[in-house]
Write a protein that holds these residues in place. Sequence first.
Motif, PDB file in Angstrom:
ATOM      1  N   ASN A  76      46.930   2.136 -49.087  1.00 37.51           N
ATOM      2  CA  ASN A  76      48.112   1.476 -48.538  1.00 37.51           C
ATOM      3  C   ASN A  76      49.366   2.027 -49.210  1.00 37.51           C
ATOM      4  O   ASN A  76      49.304   2.684 -50.251  1.00 37.51           O
ATOM      5  N   SER A  77      50.509   1.732 -48.606  1.00 34.28           N
ATOM      6  CA  SER A  77      51.779   2.292 -49.083  1.00 34.28           C
ATOM      7  C   SER A  77      52.185   1.738 -50.448  1.00 34.28           C
ATOM      8  O   SER A  77      52.787   2.448 -51.256  1.00 34.28           O
ATOM      9  N   GLU A  78      51.865   0.481 -50.733  1.00 36.60           N
ATOM     10  CA  GLU A  78      52.230  -0.091 -52.025  1.00 36.60           C
ATOM     11  C   GLU A  78      51.455   0.583 -53.155  1.00 36.60           C
ATOM     12  O   GLU A  78      51.986   0.815 -54.247  1.00 36.60           O
ATOM     13  N   ARG A  83      53.120   3.872 -53.771  1.00 37.41           N
ATOM     14  CA  ARG A  83      54.374   3.691 -54.529  1.00 37.41           C
ATOM     15  C   ARG A  83      54.091   3.318 -55.980  1.00 37.41           C
ATOM     16  O   ARG A  83      54.860   3.664 -56.879  1.00 37.41           O
ATOM     17  N   ASP A  87      50.879   5.010 -40.539  1.00 38.27           N
ATOM     18  CA  ASP A  87      51.637   3.876 -41.069  1.00 38.27           C
ATOM     19  C   ASP A  87      52.080   4.141 -42.503  1.00 38.27           C
ATOM     20  O   ASP A  87      53.248   3.937 -42.872  1.00 38.27           O
ATOM     21  N   ILE A  88      51.149   4.618 -43.323  1.00 40.11           N
ATOM     22  CA  ILE A  88      51.479   4.911 -44.723  1.00 40.11           C
ATOM     23  C   ILE A  88      52.498   6.040 -44.804  1.00 40.11           C
ATOM     24  O   ILE A  88      53.469   5.969 -45.574  1.00 40.11           O
ATOM     25  N   ASP A 139      46.217   4.148 -39.722  1.00 38.66           N
ATOM     26  CA  ASP A 139      46.514   3.818 -41.123  1.00 38.66           C
ATOM     27  C   ASP A 139      47.327   4.928 -41.785  1.00 38.66           C
ATOM     28  O   ASP A 139      48.308   4.678 -42.489  1.00 38.66           O
ATOM     29  N   GLY A 181      54.751   6.892 -42.696  1.00 31.80           N
ATOM     30  CA  GLY A 181      56.070   6.410 -42.284  1.00 31.80           C
ATOM     31  C   GLY A 181      56.769   5.588 -43.346  1.00 31.80           C
ATOM     32  O   GLY A 181      58.003   5.536 -43.387  1.00 31.80           O
ATOM     33  N   LYS A 182      55.997   4.938 -44.214  1.00 31.02           N
ATOM     34  CA  LYS A 182      56.563   4.068 -45.244  1.00 31.02           C
ATOM     35  C   LYS A 182      56.726   4.765 -46.601  1.00 31.02           C
ATOM     36  O   LYS A 182      57.261   4.155 -47.521  1.00 31.02           O
ATOM     37  N   CYS A 183      56.248   5.992 -46.707  1.00 34.88           N
ATOM     38  CA  CYS A 183      56.309   6.708 -47.995  1.00 34.88           C
ATOM     39  C   CYS A 183      56.939   8.091 -47.817  1.00 34.88           C
ATOM     40  O   CYS A 183      56.312   9.113 -48.152  1.00 34.88           O
ATOM     41  N   PRO A 184      58.165   8.151 -47.324  1.00 34.06           N
ATOM     42  CA  PRO A 184      58.764   9.469 -47.064  1.00 34.06           C
ATOM     43  C   PRO A 184      59.024  10.281 -48.323  1.00 34.06           C
ATOM     44  O   PRO A 184      59.146  11.505 -48.255  1.00 34.06           O
TER      45      PRO A 184
END
Length: 425
Positions: free
Chosen positions: A141-143, A146, A169-170, A166, A172-175
């Motif tokens: 997951n993106s968190e 990060r 989605d990840i 998945d 897109g959230k972790c550029p």
Amino acid sequence: MTYTEDTPDNPGITRPILSDMPELLCPAGNMEKLETAVTYGADAVYLGAGDLNLRSAGAGFNWEDLPAAFELCRANNVQAYFCVNAYPKEKDLSKVRADLAKLKECPPDGLIIADPGVLMLAAEILPDIPVHISTQANTGNSEAARFWQKFGASRVNLARELSAADVADIAGKCPGIELEMFVHGAMCMAISGRCFLSAWLNDRSANMGRCTHPCRFEYKATGLRVEEKTRPGQDVWEAVEHDGYTEFFAAEDLCLVHHVRMLAKLGIASLKIEGRTKSSSYLAQVVDVYRTVIDKAKEGGPLPGIALAELTNAATRPLTTAFFKKSGPSTIAMPPSKEERRPVVARVLEQRDDGSWLLSVKARWENDCDMHVLVPGLERPFIKAGDYSFEATNGEPRDVVHSGTQAVLRCDNPAIAPGLFFRKL
């Protein structure tokens, strides 16, 4: 999310030229495999030495060989990432410190790490070396991505258990984080390789790089099918017997060759091939496919028509998209039978002063066989039986050469070059 699978020649599909393409990251279990990966187009390789690289039992370099390995990479503009991705226990921390200290003398281009404690030690001992988070960390997951970035990682390998949705989605959230994915090779029945079967059966921990691969062993089946209570009549697990035994723990091999273009468009930084314990013959075929597919995708071209056939020829287990497709695991190709397989039989070591070629023989090769040369770019020039001959290294003529030996080839085909492989038709 929707996406389109790439296919072989399909003139009806318009494919725009892509500006940036992922790095092709390939395994290097020893110097020959490293040379093969470089020859067939790797942008980067991953390798290890010592006891903490998850392939310590049979696919690692000696410490004294590392400088030459790194020099070969740099001479060919190939990045070299060093694996320190075991999960050490307290008694192993001194080894971690010692191994990291050794790398001060010949620093790699990156460290592959799974354990938070190892990450902390790397920041202390090798603060200037980029850190990549291993698949062993099972980042899903993106968190989590990060989190690793916050503690110094520049790249994160995403878990094999993710779907295409998945991954999108990840991404897109972790550029601001480099994301890496396995696209080909063996998979583990456990979560990202964190398995205890080997430790339980053979007292060799997979999480310390000493896996004996008990998931590939043959077991005697006492029950053949499993049916879940709320799904009457539907088999959810079946053990297929061969001579009374079955490999029912063994996962199929991952193959995402049809999805390279989609992953490039998502901005995935690196596409990784599994296989530090695989042969150099295997690497030649698989690396050549993915290098060519990436290059064709950048140009806007279709998937080469022979790509899947080449990967299938190298396979020993069925190829699957695993969890990547929304519809669930999908077997896309079966390994060839013994009669159908086109074996790789030799690797060219060097050209001799008289124009002949010194070979490292990988499998029995009779001089009445038609051959292909495996030329990078999925070129497969043909050599007809009768257009070549063999000699022993002492000059004696031979009708057949055998695996594990060196031999001399006399052939004037211009496609032959050091580092290339021959394969039977």
